[in-house]
Scaffold this active site. Structure first.
Site, mmCIF file in Angstrom:
data_model
loop_
_atom_site.group_PDB
_atom_site.id
_atom_site.type_symbol
_atom_site.label_atom_id
_atom_site.label_comp_id
_atom_site.label_asym_id
_atom_site.label_seq_id
_atom_site.Cartn_x
_atom_site.Cartn_y
_atom_site.Cartn_z
ATOM 1 C CG HIS A 228 -7.842 -0.501 2.365
ATOM 2 N ND1 HIS A 228 -8.443 -1.189 3.391
ATOM 3 C CD2 HIS A 228 -6.856 -1.297 1.915
ATOM 4 C CE1 HIS A 228 -7.818 -2.338 3.566
ATOM 5 N NE2 HIS A 228 -6.853 -2.441 2.682
ATOM 6 C CD GLU B 43 -8.099 -3.620 -0.753
ATOM 7 O OE1 GLU B 43 -6.996 -3.231 -1.153
ATOM 8 O OE2 GLU B 43 -8.226 -4.512 0.086
ATOM 9 C CG HIS C 281 -2.035 -1.054 1.121
ATOM 10 N ND1 HIS C 281 -2.462 -1.616 -0.053
ATOM 11 C CD2 HIS C 281 -2.758 -1.657 2.116
ATOM 12 C CE1 HIS C 281 -3.404 -2.505 0.203
ATOM 13 N NE2 HIS C 281 -3.595 -2.561 1.507
HETATM 14 C C1 BGC Z 1 -4.345 -6.395 1.877
HETATM 15 C C2 BGC Z 1 -4.181 -7.213 3.122
HETATM 16 C C3 BGC Z 1 -3.668 -6.315 4.195
HETATM 17 C C4 BGC Z 1 -4.665 -5.226 4.374
HETATM 18 C C5 BGC Z 1 -4.190 -4.236 5.369
HETATM 19 C C6 BGC Z 1 -5.400 -5.386 2.153
HETATM 20 O O1 BGC Z 1 -5.640 -4.617 1.041
HETATM 21 O O2 BGC Z 1 -4.661 -7.173 0.766
HETATM 22 O O3 BGC Z 1 -3.311 -8.295 2.934
HETATM 23 O O4 BGC Z 1 -3.453 -6.978 5.395
HETATM 24 O O5 BGC Z 1 -4.940 -4.563 3.182
HETATM 25 O O6 BGC Z 1 -5.219 -3.428 5.654
#
Ligand code: BGC
Length: 352
Positions: free
Chosen positions: A182, A316, A111
């Protein structure tokens, strides 16, 4: 029963990295309300009517700015960038030039790195009382990514109970980019138990398998006869505990589904029989990443309840994970003179 309301805007007035933070609220003709913050260009709340006529906040989050800055889970409702999801070993190349990123998920970059877009205070401009544009200039080299990137993320609340999020970006050097939102949803109301009885429908015929480090293997596999087959509506609980290796690697769902839908048909839907609320996701993005909150970390949410494992799920809409290192995945390189332009729509209704 929880009475849901939008957080107090004063509780978001603070100063982070020398920039003032705010909470902005919007209401539409149908009475739906949303709150967004310039901290992380993030969706804080969405109050939508349930089948009993009550407004339910379907987005997990916090009612103060410190709730967000101090949270165990940093991504609640946020705009994710520069690169949503994982980049293996935090490294990639563009035309043979190697780049090294901040690693924050074992050896991977997740991210956008620890100081990704979710930690920035964005500039904001409100128009027509129903839309806000958040802008951020990401400097060359930020978290290891090349190029100065100009990003614009707009949120609009329509009278059709849609939250329309448009992502635009330009760069002055070749870079890689993958932007998403998210938000964690619980259609029974945030803090109100888990999402295991939500019924999902995802028309995808293929999904993106991962290895034990949650990096794509590079294949796209058919969903048929696997836990990933949501072509016919199915409760999450029916297959989230499957012994299949793919589910075990992620301790639930944390996988991309290949989106074959256009922006005018849903790429994924979720429905709760308890509230009657249906969420449809429409998008221009090439995949929908379903994440079932497998690692939610017990944070105390808006309603005063803790967010336990599977207390929310994310749809997402994004490019495939680790695309910069996967030659068969769609292009994620943005070059000077080009514009990234992607849209995600979360539409809420009551199922008839
Ligand atoms: C990921 C997860 C991660 C999470 C954290 C998601 O988008 O795919 O693996 O733990 O975000 O918030």
């Amino acid at each position: 029963m929880t009475i849901y309301k939008l957080p107090d805007t004063k509780a978001f007035e603070s100063c982070l990295n020398n920039k003032n933070t705010h909470l902005l609220t919007f209401v539409n003709r149908a009475g739906m309300q949303i709150a967004v913050s310039d901290y992380g260009a993030r969706l804080v709340s969405a109050l939508v009517p349930d089948k009993h006529g009550n407004l339910v906040d379907v987005v997990l989050g916090f009612d103060t700015i410190t709730g967000y800055t101090d949270a165990g889970e940093q991504y609640h409702g946020a705009t994710i960038g520069r690169y949503a999801n994982r980049i293996a070993h935090g490294s990639f190349k563009i035309n043979d030039t190697p780049f090294t990123l901040a690693q924050n998920n074992g050896e991977n970059s997740l991210h956008g790195g620890p100081n990704g877009f979710h930690t920035k205070v964005w500039d904001r401009q409100v128009s027509l009382q129903k839309q806000v544009d958040f802008c951020y200039i990401s400097p060359d080299g930020e978290e290891g990514f090349p190029g100065t990137v100009n990003v614009n993320v707009s949120y609009e609340l329509t009278n059709e109970n849609e939250i329309k999020i448009r992502f635009r970006a330009t760069t002055d050097k070749k870079t890689v980019i993958n932007l998403t939102n998210h938000a964690y949803f619980n259609l029974n109301g945030e803090g109100n138990g888990d999402i295991l009885n939500h019924i999902l429908q995802i028309p995808a015929t293929t999904y993106i398998p991962i290895n034990s480090k949650q990096i794509p293997t590079g294949e796209l596999l058919p969903v048929e006869n696997t836990a990933f087959d949501f072509r016919t509506p199915k409760k999450i609980v029916e297959s989230i505990n499957s012994p299949e290796e793919q589910i075990q690697y992620a301790q639930g769902y944390d996988h991309g589904f290949i989106n074959q839908s256009t922006i005018s048909t849903p790429a994924a839907t979720a429905y709760s029989q308890e509230s009657g609320i249906l969420l449809e996701v429409y998008t221009t993005q090439p995949s929908i990443h379903l994440y079932t909150g497998n690692f939610l970390s017990n944070d105390l949410g808006k309603s005063g309840h803790r967010y336990l494992r599977h207390g929310g799920f994310c749809f997402e809409a994004q490019h495939y994970p680790d695309s910069p290192n996967q030659k068969n995945f769609p292009n994620v390189i943005l070059a000077p003179g080009e514009e990234l332009d992607q849209t995600i729509i979360y539409k809420f209704s009551l199922k008839k």
